[in-house]
Enzyme design. Structure first.
Site, mmCIF file in Angstrom:
data_model
loop_
_atom_site.group_PDB
_atom_site.id
_atom_site.type_symbol
_atom_site.label_atom_id
_atom_site.label_comp_id
_atom_site.label_asym_id
_atom_site.label_seq_id
_atom_site.Cartn_x
_atom_site.Cartn_y
_atom_site.Cartn_z
ATOM 1 N N ASP A 248 13.681 50.061 92.632
ATOM 2 C CA ASP A 248 12.748 50.949 91.925
ATOM 3 C C ASP A 248 12.557 50.626 90.451
ATOM 4 O O ASP A 248 11.833 51.345 89.746
ATOM 5 C CB ASP A 248 13.123 52.428 92.116
ATOM 6 C CG ASP A 248 14.466 52.818 91.511
ATOM 7 O OD1 ASP A 248 15.196 51.919 91.036
ATOM 8 O OD2 ASP A 248 14.782 54.020 91.531
ATOM 9 N N CYS A 373 14.978 57.213 88.603
ATOM 10 C CA CYS A 373 16.406 57.343 88.923
ATOM 11 C C CYS A 373 16.896 58.774 88.770
ATOM 12 O O CYS A 373 17.848 59.181 89.440
ATOM 13 C CB CYS A 373 17.233 56.444 88.017
ATOM 14 S SG CYS A 373 16.889 54.685 88.102
#
Length: 382
Positions: A248, A373
């Site tokens: 990501d 995150c």
């Protein structure tokens, strides 16, 4: 950040990238496109009727966690809490946010985040809700949560509380828990909501998570757990950061068949990270998704490292770690005005009906992470 040697991202100017090593063995039938307003996709799930939806679909709430421990953050704890509070408030102004906090920190967290954020007493160790919360899937008209057995990224950080977050959230909200033998984190996975899963081999096929399991074995378990039908494997990078190179910060879907790919700032000396990103580009541009369609790759350069306001060996300056909320897209603002404006415009091009909200997160980024995150979406059905 807990320990510079075990930072979530080890480099400041480039990020974890990887080449695609293999494609999934099966493809699903043609699926319908999701609604343009961010609604639920209408295509079927995998063989078990399960579907792992895309982040741009409807949300019930966004989960976040209050950074709890001085042992993890040291003298950065106050600053990272300010970043989390600011991010939670920004999202909370546009959709429901539930922030988990240790019971003895609940009141302080609520005061810092404001009334638009619901703070619940639930013991956590750190702020990385993307990795500790369950991966939500749809099955039989219900939302369920896959518990991927969080292990502190292979026992690299204290996680006695975070290991229980997935089970605790599912119990609190009355959602079924899906068990899997796989150890993984939410930042490992990226999906288009239509059967395609992209992830880094380094963060899942690794002796510190799934010892003795082959990539084929891991892939079959992921298809079963998530209902995906095609897996695109990125090689990743082992041992350079605490996550072993989550996907990501490298690439993200912004629509079915369209990905954004991180690119080092022009003129930055090549290293293992930028070479890996180049390899990812060379394979992704020729890859096909679960529908058999080619994937369009759009590169988004990092900001000028001499113009950003954050510092540190672990600082993550990738724009890829954004979060797609119900009404907004939350994008880091690094301080290079030209690069920040370009990133904002690219996001606006892909999400014209959402507000593009740029948030300063220098303390979070210095700990090796980013907005994605720190957030985790729970999908809505209907």
């Amino acid at each position: 950040m807990s320990n510079p040697a075990l930072s979530r991202r080890a480099m400041m100017r480039t990020i974890a990238g990887a080449s695609v090593l293999a494609l999934g063995l099966t493809a699903c039938s043609e699926l319908d496109d999701p609604e343009q307003d961010g609604g639920q996709a209408t295509g079927p799930g995998g063989a078990n009727g399960r579907r792992f939806g895309a982040e741009w679909e409807k949300h019930t709430r966004t989960f976040m966690s209050w950074p709890a421990s001085e042992d993890v953050w040291g003298d950065q704890l106050d600053d990272v809490r300010k970043d989390i509070a600011g991010l939670a408030a920004a999202i909370g102004a546009r959709e429901p946010v539930v922030l988990m906090a240790r019971p003895d920190q609940e009141e302080a967290a609520q005061q810092a985040c404001g009334n638009d954020v619901e703070v619940i007493p639930l013991a956590v160790d750190d702020l990385w809700a993307r990795d500790t919360a369950p991966i939500f899937v749809e099955e039989g008209g219900k939302v369920k949560g896959v518990d991927f057995n969080f292990s502190g990224w292979g026992n690299k950080q204290e996680h006695a509380n975070d290991a229980k977050v997935s089970r605790a959230l599912l119990a609190k909200y009355g959602l079924d828990r899906v068990e899997t033998p796989i150890v993984a984190e939410g930042g490992s996975f990226e999906t288009d909501g239509q059967g395609t899963l992209v992830l880094t081999e380094s963060s899942v096929v690794n002796a510190n998570r799934n010892p003795g399991m082959s990539r084929d074995q891991v892939e079959q378990e992921l298809k079963k757990a998530l209902g995906v039908t095609k897996v695109i494997w990125l090689a990743g990078v082992k041992g350079k950061d605490i996550t072993d190179a989550h996907v990501d910060c490298l690439m993200r879907f912004v629509a079915p068949g369209v990905v954004l790919l991180d690119k080092a700032f022009p003129g930055t000396p090549a290293d293992v990270w930028s070479r890996s990103a180049d390899q990812a580009k060379s394979v992704l541009k020729d890859a096909t998704d679960a529908r058999g369609k080619k994937i369009e790759v759009i590169e988004l350069s990092q900001p000028d490292p001499d113009r950003i306001t954050g510092r540190g060996d672990a600082f993550v300056s990738s724009y890829m770690n954004f979060y797609i909320g119900a009404k907004g897209v939350y994008l880091p603002r690094f301080g290079d005005a030209k690069a920040d404006d370009r990133a904002k415009q690219i996001m606006k091009d892909h999400f014209p009906d959402r507000e593009i909200v740029q948030v300063k997160i220098d303390a979070i980024a210095s700990g090796g992470g980013g907005i994605h995150c720190a957030t985790h979406d729970q999908p809505a059905i209907g």
